[in-house]
Design an enzyme around this catalytic site. Structure first.
Site, PDB file in Angstrom:
ATOM      1  N   HIS A 233      52.142   0.975  24.117  1.00 11.79           N
ATOM      2  CA  HIS A 233      51.371   1.429  23.044  1.00 11.79           C
ATOM      3  C   HIS A 233      52.172   1.752  21.799  1.00 11.79           C
ATOM      4  CE1 HIS A 233      48.095   4.087  21.424  1.00 11.79           C
ATOM      5  NE2 HIS A 233      49.019   5.067  21.408  1.00 11.79           N
ATOM      6  N   PHE A 234      51.452   1.919  20.384  1.00 10.14           N
ATOM      7  CA  PHE A 234      52.352   2.071  19.503  1.00 10.14           C
ATOM      8  C   PHE A 234      51.501   3.307  18.718  1.00 10.14           C
ATOM      9  CE2 PHE A 234      54.218  -1.986  19.738  1.00 10.14           C
ATOM     10  CZ  PHE A 234      55.579  -1.639  19.725  1.00 10.14           C
ATOM     11  N   SER A 235      51.889   4.226  18.184  1.00  5.65           N
ATOM     12  CA  SER A 235      51.278   5.277  17.125  1.00  5.65           C
ATOM     13  C   SER A 235      52.105   5.306  16.067  1.00  5.65           C
ATOM     14  CB  SER A 235      50.740   6.673  17.820  1.00  5.65           C
ATOM     15  OG  SER A 235      51.937   7.185  17.954  1.00  5.65           O
ATOM     16  N   ASN A 236      51.631   6.023  14.985  1.00  3.64           N
ATOM     17  CA  ASN A 236      52.406   6.347  13.999  1.00  3.64           C
ATOM     18  C   ASN A 236      53.691   7.033  14.324  1.00  3.64           C
ATOM     19  OD1 ASN A 236      53.471   6.053  11.314  1.00  3.64           O
ATOM     20  ND2 ASN A 236      52.527   8.259  11.022  1.00  3.64           N
ATOM     21  N   GLY A 237      53.644   7.893  15.420  1.00  5.93           N
ATOM     22  CA  GLY A 237      54.769   8.742  15.656  1.00  5.93           C
ATOM     23  C   GLY A 237      55.936   8.026  16.445  1.00  5.93           C
ATOM     24  N   VAL A 240      55.357   3.625  23.069  1.00  5.00           N
ATOM     25  CA  VAL A 240      55.660   3.770  24.349  1.00  5.00           C
ATOM     26  C   VAL A 240      56.125   2.065  24.986  1.00  5.00           C
ATOM     27  CG1 VAL A 240      54.798   4.791  26.659  1.00  5.00           C
ATOM     28  CG2 VAL A 240      54.020   5.755  24.501  1.00  5.00           C
ATOM     29  N   ASP A 365      45.235  18.205  28.084  1.00  2.00           N
ATOM     30  CA  ASP A 365      44.600  16.885  27.546  1.00  2.00           C
ATOM     31  C   ASP A 365      44.053  16.075  28.763  1.00  2.00           C
ATOM     32  OD1 ASP A 365      43.411  14.923  26.046  1.00  2.00           O
ATOM     33  OD2 ASP A 365      45.470  13.911  25.286  1.00  2.00           O
TER      34      ASP A 365
END
Length: 869
Positions: A233-237, A240, A365
């Protein structure tokens, strides 16, 4: 577009998707810097404030970007502006603190995140002078790393990248133009915004930049002591990753955090959240309910949390693989087995949550992707960014739509809400509808008890718990939009909501739509723009305000040279709608300008591709009898034949695109319609090749035929098997072929499925309703059609004095044809009147069949599905 990519379009309006520039940020806008006699351009339709000094700009070159930590951004703006003013060089800056935070949030686009100020030097000499001056002025300031750029300074947030200074356009192998730069010979090529510094190999690079590139490639190298297996997974933060420990050979999970990036609602960056997650995992160590922490490391500027890899599937995946609602032909025994398994797993989730609470932690969450079901059906919680100690304030993370408790809920009630939503969503995965309509959980609970052999009151208790914790009350079960409510009342509610949402004062869009409408630009097309909504109103017998038609005409002509030329996402679709609305002169002009550009499209789908332009020409031929349109369709067919040949030579693979809008089925439908006009059998030969190309990308799912998209099976009208079935039914009216009738029967079996997450025409239940209206046959299809007519209303939510339907991911309402209320109206009305409303858009009826309102039904409508069990 996934849910994270939609985040920016959920900020400006709590009801509809909208563009980020319409965020209400007047109280957070920066104090304008002092720039002397410069011209400052501020426009509420633009997220940028632009400053010019009267000097002409190059079209492209090396430009400077400056990032900023939000608390220091005002100071950085003043200092950077002073440098730019002293050099009289143009620059722009994001207009407010809220936009800067949003564009650097966890879900922001990685390729452009972090940019606060852009500076446009005229030449290499000025570039070097500005880099030195800005570095000195901003020494000691901090800002997030801009992934698309080269960092110029180790002590200031100054970056550099080669790219366009002014908007111009090119093709990137698709049918729609993209922002471009020009090669040295003048050829326009795409100007990519990727999450890595990748200047064009031909870009002139001055020596001082080359030295920096070489130095930076050494100091920024991240030599992890793990072997990366694949990104998860990628996010701007950050990312993973699944990795392997070279010493032990064990699989581990690496969670990466970038400093000052991936901000949450409280302004905390990814590093702060990762350190917090480390503390929460440590607090729960020994419970066996969370992954073991194997290490916490810093490499270069990034932090990495090393965790045990948990063998198993997320509850979301484990559930959908078993869910009988999406399995054609599921038996009562299947429902009973699924119910027993789900209740057992949910009891374990509840026990795990209680144990976490006893350890003094709120998970924070709780949703199906954060619960791993191991092979032995025990459960593990992952992703503890939102976890916090009992008695502490909640974190700044939003949580998953449909499972996250409202912001005012605190303590262990946060998890109680999530657990109640899990208990409901495990059986009816539509809890995200509780956002646009708080009464939905109670309605979904009734549906769950209709379908599953649940313990008495089980789903109702879950819905009641959600309402009690959130402080909401359930609405009465009857009324507009309710299952079993009067059709005329519901239709009136749909039309009332559609017409009330018109915004003719806006230039960018006339009706609220899917975020893809904003990305495509103009807000005019069939899929997501005004053309689709106006057509739905017209086709179902409702008046169309002439002012809306004026808006559509003006907006299309304003952007016609840049818009795609195809059917659903291009100007050909607009031309068709205007012609059907009686605006023949404008329709002729738009069509002529579109057909002049038919050398541009290359794809075989109906979104922007060649077949859509051909179907448009055939539609005009059917309505006007002009053989010139038929000749144009023939010429388009020659290019379609070339593309089919090229597609056939490539090996079939997953994620290649199939179906009516993105695959070769659109080409097949066009070629069948052309055969009906000309009688030439060669067009049927080509249509069969196109159909078999798409059918080769389908898989058997319990006897039904669905497109294999790699991680899911797709049956929807746009990108799934029912779109193929629509073209296949048209083909089978003229010719049989080995296995084709059986394939259509298997596709009809897929269309009888009881459940879809989305309601839309191209990607949801409305499309299945349309398909069975158009090509269904027999008692089974008739029963399924009635089921779709009934159950489609379960997605409806009240809006104003009417009702509306949510778009993709169910987090905002959409009025467009592809994903929202207009498409539902069209499909519902067509099923009610047994009329194929899409036929005028898909080439129109051939002269010999003009009196027939439905697509020809396949002669094999009663053929049993191949391999059906």
């Amino acid at each position: 577009m996934n849910l994270e990519q939609m985040y920016a379009f959920c900020l400006a309006d709590p009801v509809f998707f909208d563009v980020p520039q319409r965020i209400a940020d007047e109280d957070e806008r920066w104090t304008p810097p002092q720039v002397g006699d410069a011209t400052t351009v501020r426009d509420d339709a633009d997220v940028w404030v632009r400053v010019f000094f009267g000097r002409p700009l190059p079209l492209q070159g090396w430009k400077i970007h400056i990032s900023a930590d939000v608390p220091a951004a005002q100071e950085i703006l003043h200092k950077a502006a002073a440098v730019c003013a002293s050099h009289r060089v143009a620059f722009k800056y994001l207009r407010s603190a809220r936009l800067l935070s949003a564009f650097n949030s966890k879900y922001a686009h990685r390729g452009s995140s972090g940019k606060f100020i852009a500076v446009y030097p005229a030449d290499d000499e000025e570039l070097k002078a500005l880099l030195d001056a800005l570095t000195a002025a901003l020494d000691g300031q901090r800002g997030p790393y801009i992934l698309s750029d080269l960092r110029w300074s180790d002590s200031s947030p100054v970056f550099v990248r080669y790219g366009a200074f002014a908007a111009r356009w090119a093709r990137d192998g698709g049918d729609a133009p993209v922002l471009a730069i020009a090669r040295p010979d003048g050829t326009p090529v795409p100007d990519p915004r990727t999450a890595a510094f990748t200047p064009p190999p031909w870009a002139p690079m001055p020596g001082f930049l080359r030295e920096r590139v070489e130095r930076f490639s050494v100091i920024s190298r991240v030599d992890l002591p793990y072997e990366i297996v694949r990104p998860l997974h990628f996010s701007n933060g950050g990312g993973v990753y699944l990795a392997k420990d070279p010493g032990s050979g064990d699989l581990v999970v690496l969670k990466e955090a970038r400093p000052l990036a991936g901000l949450d609602a409280r302004g905390l960056d990814a590093v702060a959240r990762l350190r917090h997650e480390h503390r929460m995992l440590t607090a729960l160590a020994g419970t066996g309910l969370v992954p073991r922490v194997l290490g916490y490391e810093t490499h270069w500027e990034h932090d990495f949390l090393v965790q045990e890899h948990i063998d198993g599937d997320p509850l979301a995946k484990a559930g959908v693989l078993r869910l009988p609602l999406v399995r054609p032909g599921a038996t009562p025994q299947t429902y009973a087995e699924y119910t027993r398994w789900s209740l057992s797993v949910l009891d374990k989730v509840a026990a795990a949550a209680a144990a976490v609470h006893r350890a003094g932690v709120v998970f924070g969450d709780l949703h199906p992707n954060n619960v791993i079901v191991r092979p032995d059906d025990t459960v593990t919680f992952i992703d503890l960014e939102a976890a916090h100690l009992v008695g502490e304030e909640r974190t700044g993370l939003l949580g998953a739509p449909g499972f996250a408790a409202p912001a005012h809920v605190t303590g262990t009630d946060v998890d109680a809400y999530g657990l109640a939503a899990l208990r409901l969503g495990q059986f009816i995965p539509l809890t995200a509808l509780s956002g646009p309509d708080p009464a939905k959980p109670d309605q979904l609970a009734r549906w769950a008890h209709e379908l599953f052999p649940l313990p008495a009151g089980y789903a109702h208790e879950a819905a009641a718990a959600m309402a009690a914790i959130a402080g909401t009350t359930a609405a009465p079960p009857r009324g507009p939009g309710a299952v079993g409510a009067d059709w005329e009342e519901n239709r009136a509610g749909l039309v009332a909501a559609l017409t009330a949402c018109a915004t003719p004062h806006r230039e960018d869009r006339l009706f609220p739509n899917d975020p893809d409408g904003a990305r495509e630009g103009g807000g005019t097309n069939l899929s997501h723009g005004a053309a689709g909504v106006l057509y739905a109103l017209h086709a179902t017998g409702h008046a169309v305000d002439p002012a809306w038609t004026d808006w559509l005409t003006a907006a299309t002509l304003r952007d016609i040279d840049r818009a795609p030329v195809g059917l659903f996402n291009g100007s050909c679709g607009v031309a068709t709608v205007l012609d059907l609305l009686g605006r023949h002169e404008e329709a002729t002009e738009i069509l002529g300008r579109a057909l002049d550009r038919t050398g541009e499209p290359t794809s075989l789908g109906l979104l922007t591709g060649l077949p859509g332009t051909g179907l448009t020409a055939l539609g005009f031929h059917a309505r006007r009898g002009d053989d010139g349109h038929l000749d144009h369709a023939r010429r388009i067919a020659e290019r379609v034949a070339e593309r089919i040949g090229a597609a056939s030579e490539r090996p079939v693979g997953k994620n290649r695109g199939a179906g009516l809008t993105t695959g070769a089925a659109g080409a097949a439908l066009f070629l069948v319609r052309l055969h009906e006009r000309t009688g030439e059998p060669g067009y049927l030969d080509l249509a069969e090749r196109a159909l078999r190309h798409d059918l080769a990308q389908c898989a058997d799912v319990d006897g039904s035929l669905q497109v294999d998209d790699g991680w899911r099976s797709v049956l929807y009208l746009g990108t799934g098997s029912t779109g193929i079935g629509l073209a296949l039914a048209a083909y089978l009216e003229h010719r049989t072929g080995e296995g084709l009738a059986e394939a259509l029967a298997s596709i009809r079996l897929a269309a009888r499925g009881q459940f879809t997450v989305f309601p839309g025409l191209l990607d949801g239940r409305a499309g299945l309703l349309y398909f069975l209206t158009a090509v269904g046959g027999g008692a089974d299809d008739a029963a399924a059609l009635e089921g779709h007519r009934r159950d489609l209303w379960r997605h409806a939510v009240p809006h104003g004095d009417g009702l509306a339907f949510p778009g993709r991911h169910l987090v905002r309402l959409s009025m467009d044809l592809a994903t929202g209320s207009a498409g539902v109206l069209l499909a519902m009305d067509g099923a009610r009147r047994r009329t194929d409303h899409l036929l005028p858009l898909l080439g129109g009826p051939a002269p010999a069949t003009a009196a027939r309102s439905l697509l020809h039904r396949s002669r094999s409508s009663e053929t049993p599905a191949a391999g059906r069990r």
